[in-house]
Motif scaffolding. Sequence first.
Motif, PDB file in Angstrom:
ATOM      1  N   PHE A 199      -8.487  -2.175   7.363  1.00 49.55           N
ATOM      2  CA  PHE A 199      -8.870  -3.230   6.429  1.00 49.55           C
ATOM      3  C   PHE A 199      -9.124  -4.484   7.240  1.00 49.55           C
ATOM      4  O   PHE A 199      -8.501  -4.703   8.267  1.00 49.55           O
ATOM      5  CB  PHE A 199      -7.772  -3.484   5.401  1.00 49.55           C
ATOM      6  CG  PHE A 199      -7.673  -2.398   4.367  1.00 49.55           C
ATOM      7  CD1 PHE A 199      -8.700  -2.205   3.457  1.00 49.55           C
ATOM      8  CD2 PHE A 199      -6.560  -1.570   4.317  1.00 49.55           C
ATOM      9  CE1 PHE A 199      -8.620  -1.206   2.504  1.00 49.55           C
ATOM     10  CE2 PHE A 199      -6.471  -0.570   3.368  1.00 49.55           C
ATOM     11  CZ  PHE A 199      -7.500  -0.385   2.468  1.00 49.55           C
ATOM     12  N   PHE A 233      -7.075  -4.500  10.549  1.00 48.54           N
ATOM     13  CA  PHE A 233      -5.718  -3.980  10.518  1.00 48.54           C
ATOM     14  C   PHE A 233      -5.808  -2.494  10.252  1.00 48.54           C
ATOM     15  O   PHE A 233      -6.327  -2.067   9.226  1.00 48.54           O
ATOM     16  CB  PHE A 233      -4.946  -4.701   9.411  1.00 48.54           C
ATOM     17  CG  PHE A 233      -3.559  -4.185   9.217  1.00 48.54           C
ATOM     18  CD1 PHE A 233      -2.610  -4.348  10.207  1.00 48.54           C
ATOM     19  CD2 PHE A 233      -3.202  -3.532   8.041  1.00 48.54           C
ATOM     20  CE1 PHE A 233      -1.323  -3.865  10.024  1.00 48.54           C
ATOM     21  CE2 PHE A 233      -1.916  -3.047   7.860  1.00 48.54           C
ATOM     22  CZ  PHE A 233      -0.987  -3.221   8.862  1.00 48.54           C
ATOM     23  N   VAL A 291      -4.852   0.870   9.096  1.00 52.05           N
ATOM     24  CA  VAL A 291      -3.899   1.379   8.111  1.00 52.05           C
ATOM     25  C   VAL A 291      -3.700   2.874   8.280  1.00 52.05           C
ATOM     26  O   VAL A 291      -2.607   3.400   8.080  1.00 52.05           O
ATOM     27  CB  VAL A 291      -4.389   1.043   6.685  1.00 52.05           C
ATOM     28  CG1 VAL A 291      -3.494   1.678   5.653  1.00 52.05           C
ATOM     29  CG2 VAL A 291      -4.421  -0.463   6.490  1.00 52.05           C
ATOM     30  N   PRO A 350       7.801   5.167   4.465  1.00 59.64           N
ATOM     31  CA  PRO A 350       8.241   3.886   3.915  1.00 59.64           C
ATOM     32  C   PRO A 350       7.066   3.131   3.320  1.00 59.64           C
ATOM     33  O   PRO A 350       5.910   3.443   3.594  1.00 59.64           O
ATOM     34  CB  PRO A 350       8.803   3.154   5.129  1.00 59.64           C
ATOM     35  CG  PRO A 350       8.128   3.773   6.292  1.00 59.64           C
ATOM     36  CD  PRO A 350       7.861   5.191   5.929  1.00 59.64           C
ATOM     37  N   SER A 351       7.373   2.139   2.523  1.00 60.23           N
ATOM     38  CA  SER A 351       6.344   1.321   1.882  1.00 60.23           C
ATOM     39  C   SER A 351       5.448   0.686   2.950  1.00 60.23           C
ATOM     40  O   SER A 351       5.937   0.205   3.962  1.00 60.23           O
ATOM     41  CB  SER A 351       7.045   0.249   1.054  1.00 60.23           C
ATOM     42  OG  SER A 351       6.106  -0.454   0.321  1.00 60.23           O
ATOM     43  N   GLY A 352       4.133   0.759   2.724  1.00 55.26           N
ATOM     44  CA  GLY A 352       3.193   0.133   3.648  1.00 55.26           C
ATOM     45  C   GLY A 352       2.720   1.033   4.776  1.00 55.26           C
ATOM     46  O   GLY A 352       1.985   0.588   5.654  1.00 55.26           O
ATOM     47  N   CYS A 353       3.116   2.312   4.778  1.00 55.54           N
ATOM     48  CA  CYS A 353       2.740   3.187   5.887  1.00 55.54           C
ATOM     49  C   CYS A 353       1.357   3.797   5.693  1.00 55.54           C
ATOM     50  O   CYS A 353       0.841   4.466   6.577  1.00 55.54           O
ATOM     51  CB  CYS A 353       3.782   4.275   6.101  1.00 55.54           C
ATOM     52  SG  CYS A 353       3.773   5.522   4.804  1.00 55.54           S
ATOM     53  N   GLY A 354       0.730   3.587   4.541  1.00 60.13           N
ATOM     54  CA  GLY A 354      -0.643   4.056   4.352  1.00 60.13           C
ATOM     55  C   GLY A 354      -0.785   5.236   3.412  1.00 60.13           C
ATOM     56  O   GLY A 354      -1.861   5.824   3.322  1.00 60.13           O
ATOM     57  N   LYS A 355       0.261   5.576   2.666  1.00 59.87           N
ATOM     58  CA  LYS A 355       0.194   6.732   1.758  1.00 59.87           C
ATOM     59  C   LYS A 355      -0.846   6.526   0.669  1.00 59.87           C
ATOM     60  O   LYS A 355      -1.695   7.385   0.432  1.00 59.87           O
ATOM     61  CB  LYS A 355       1.564   6.963   1.092  1.00 59.87           C
ATOM     62  CG  LYS A 355       2.722   7.062   2.047  1.00 59.87           C
ATOM     63  CD  LYS A 355       4.036   7.251   1.316  1.00 59.87           C
ATOM     64  CE  LYS A 355       4.454   6.105   0.424  1.00 59.87           C
ATOM     65  NZ  LYS A 355       4.888   4.886   1.120  1.00 59.87           N
ATOM     66  N   THR A 356      -0.760   5.369   0.019  1.00 66.57           N
ATOM     67  CA  THR A 356      -1.708   5.092  -1.067  1.00 66.57           C
ATOM     68  C   THR A 356      -3.134   5.073  -0.539  1.00 66.57           C
ATOM     69  O   THR A 356      -4.052   5.607  -1.166  1.00 66.57           O
ATOM     70  CB  THR A 356      -1.368   3.746  -1.731  1.00 66.57           C
ATOM     71  OG1 THR A 356      -0.075   3.854  -2.316  1.00 66.57           O
ATOM     72  CG2 THR A 356      -2.373   3.386  -2.805  1.00 66.57           C
ATOM     73  N   THR A 357      -3.321   4.476   0.625  1.00 63.01           N
ATOM     74  CA  THR A 357      -4.659   4.411   1.209  1.00 63.01           C
ATOM     75  C   THR A 357      -5.218   5.816   1.434  1.00 63.01           C
ATOM     76  O   THR A 357      -6.378   6.089   1.127  1.00 63.01           O
ATOM     77  CB  THR A 357      -4.613   3.626   2.526  1.00 63.01           C
ATOM     78  OG1 THR A 357      -4.013   2.353   2.276  1.00 63.01           O
ATOM     79  CG2 THR A 357      -6.008   3.427   3.088  1.00 63.01           C
TER      80      THR A 357
HETATM   81  N1  LIG Z   1      -7.435  -3.454   0.087  1.00 66.12           N
HETATM   82  C1  LIG Z   1      -6.640  -3.779   1.119  1.00 66.12           C
HETATM   83  N2  LIG Z   1      -6.951  -4.814   1.927  1.00 66.12           N
HETATM   84  C2  LIG Z   1      -6.165  -5.136   2.970  1.00 66.12           C
HETATM   85  N3  LIG Z   1      -5.047  -4.488   3.305  1.00 66.12           N
HETATM   86  C3  LIG Z   1      -4.680  -3.443   2.541  1.00 66.12           C
HETATM   87  C4  LIG Z   1      -5.459  -3.027   1.409  1.00 66.12           C
HETATM   88  N4  LIG Z   1      -4.849  -1.961   0.845  1.00 66.12           N
HETATM   89  C5  LIG Z   1      -3.755  -1.729   1.591  1.00 66.12           C
HETATM   90  N5  LIG Z   1      -3.649  -2.606   2.600  1.00 66.12           N
HETATM   91  C6  LIG Z   1      -2.594  -2.631   3.627  1.00 66.12           C
HETATM   92  O1  LIG Z   1      -2.534  -1.349   4.186  1.00 66.12           O
HETATM   93  C7  LIG Z   1      -1.198  -0.973   4.442  1.00 66.12           C
HETATM   94  C8  LIG Z   1      -0.913   0.358   3.784  1.00 66.12           C
HETATM   95  O2  LIG Z   1      -0.940   0.202   2.402  1.00 66.12           O
HETATM   96  P1  LIG Z   1      -0.664   1.403   1.408  1.00 66.12           P
HETATM   97  O3  LIG Z   1      -1.580   2.511   1.718  1.00 66.12           O
HETATM   98  O4  LIG Z   1      -0.746   0.840   0.045  1.00 66.12           O
HETATM   99  O5  LIG Z   1       0.818   1.789   1.763  1.00 66.12           O
HETATM  100  P2  LIG Z   1       1.871   2.654   0.956  1.00 66.12           P
HETATM  101  O6  LIG Z   1       1.205   3.254  -0.226  1.00 66.12           O
HETATM  102  O7  LIG Z   1       2.335   3.682   1.941  1.00 66.12           O
HETATM  103  O8  LIG Z   1       2.983   1.733   0.596  1.00 66.12           O
HETATM  104  C9  LIG Z   1      -0.324  -2.092   3.938  1.00 66.12           C
HETATM  105  O9  LIG Z   1       0.065  -2.872   5.055  1.00 66.12           O
HETATM  106  C10 LIG Z   1      -1.217  -2.870   3.035  1.00 66.12           C
HETATM  107  O10 LIG Z   1      -0.881  -4.216   3.064  1.00 66.12           O
END
Ligand SMILES: Nc1ncnc2c1ncn2[C@@H]1O[C@H](COP(=O)(O)OP(=O)(O)O)[C@@H](O)[C@H]1O
Lengths: 355, 290
Positions: free
Chosen positions: A19, A26, A28, A47-54
Amino acid sequence: MTQASSPPAVSIRNVAKSFGKGIYAFRVLDDVSLDIGRREFFTLLGPSGCGKTTLLRLIAGFETADSGAISIEGEDVTARPPFHRPVNTVFQSYALFPHLTVEQNVAFALEEQGMARDAIRKRVGEALEMMRMGSFAKRKPAELSGGQQQRVALARALAPRPRVLLLDEPLSALDLKLRKEMQIELKMLQEEAGITFLFVTHDQEEALTLSDRVAVMQSGRILQMGPPREIYETPTHRFVADFIGDINLLDGEALPGGGVRLEGGTVLSAPHNASGKVTVAIRPERARLAPAGEGALEATVVHSAYLGTAMLHKLDLPGGGTFLLRQSDPTEAAPEAGSRVGLALPAEALRVLDR
Amino acid sequence: MSAALRRFFLLSPALAVILFLIGVPLCLMAWVSLLDKGGTSGVDWSSAPSSANYVRLAWEEDFDGTMILNTSYLVIFLRSVSLAAVTTVLSLAFGLPVALWMASLSRTGRDIMLLLITIPFWTNLLVRNYAWLIILREDGWVSRFVNMISPWPVQLLYNDAAVAIGLTYSLLPFTILPLYTVFEKFDWRLLEAAHDLGATRKRALLRVVLPIATPGIVAGALLVFIPCLGAFVTPALLGGGKTLMLGNIIQMQFGASRNWPFGATLAVVLLAIMLVVMTAMALWRNRRTA
Ligand SMILES: Nc1ncnc2c1ncn2[C@@H]1O[C@H](COP(=O)(O)OP(=O)(O)O)[C@@H](O)[C@H]1O
Ligand SMILES: [Mg+2]
């Protein structure tokens, strides 16, 4: 799980995602590859922020990968928009359409597919019945409790019979009791519907309970991937060992030809082929109490907790640091607080991990 | 003090405003619409009330005493309603994309846009309409440009189109603001959910965004449609006196013609049209949300 003849349900090849641009970029996801078998319950844990949702959003098509390829049942979908991918998502926030009733929500995808009215009515009825939400068909989402909304979200995502169901922390908004119930239901549902589940959670217990296989992620990488038992019993990384369940981590130096010299000077006999700084990991239930002077280590009992099915002892190590020991037979004689005991550490229970 | 009495006292300022500043003038207007013209004030207060003014809207007395149809007011009514409708559609057509785009901006971007949209209100409506006069007139650059690319001569000023442009310009903020309020609160994850369930961008807009934005669309449409019906500055200036709207003839009755009763009649009819439109909208919305 995976049949050799058919392509995997989901195949991710060297996917990277950042991103931001330029110096603000950054990373991800960093070179993620994985295969998910058909009808598998696969969990991304981290853990939270590791990129699972992405990663989930990349598979659903809401984000585009910087590089790499994603295919679903052998078809490359990397360049396809979300509405042309045979996957459905259960969103963490449920994202139910507030202006539609429960049954209209569930019918949404079927209507988009141009299914006949009668067929839609039948399918919606089935989906709601399966989630035991039949009597709520005419309600609006705002008139439902969190758990009920959760069920509707599931019914809506399942109604079009996707090849793969993506679930992003679907239970995290529920209270503990409901969460446990829904876990069991989810598992049964997945077996019944015969659909591949890609499940995301940061709750290690949930991951171990539900999954056929788990991928443990940290900072955009997959560290270890395997069945829950393997992840729990034979972690390959210090992070994985620490993240999943309780574990004792003893830092030391690998000795050539096996064995580890701990920081306190004690030498443990543990098989390994590592070198340099290592960590010896052992689960609390794999260590045994021994009479003082015997066993690999000496320790002082600080506190003992009776758990009903076991005793949990908190011990102080002479070199500093605490050690957790789980005595699985609570009727066995327990050492008193303050007494010195020995710790027997079976070689096969020790994992030597790079630091 | 009893609860009812207290409630009455607390409500009394609002009740007084409604009664004396809205109720009484409205009744007065309705009463005047039944009287004859005359006197220095334009009203013959001693005349007997009759429906003559209402009859005059559509019929006039021929020189031999028979009543014949007079469509000149009906034409103005129709023109007013259709110009108001066109303006409403134009405002929505421009307002929807602008409001959607604004909602997608950053916090500062939104604030700047809101400021830009409200800036025209700091200037008098008359001045802004004169500005359009200059923009649209024959030797103005817009007119010259249009005539350069158009195969036939185009007159931009003093017609219905000019009035519609002027009204759309003046009233556009009233569509953008309610729409923006809806879109600002809009949960964009719903759009992802729609895509996830197989809806293309167009379908998602149709099935999710627009239905949820309906309250904003209705508010934005009413806030344009109703002032349009009563507008008189824009049609007077940009319509060049040829494109009269309801507002203009009402203003003429109270002004040059000194016929207050007929002006009041027209105003009552205008009010009735607005009430019908608003009631229809309310009923339609209730049926939709039921
Ligand atoms: N649209 C975005 N723009 C910038 N940074 C993002 C965006 N979406 C997620 N991030 C960053 O990417 C990292 C991984 O996010 P995410 O996949 O949501 O993690 P998780 O689901 O594991 O908690 C986080 O540091 C988050 O801040
Ligand atoms: Mg997440």
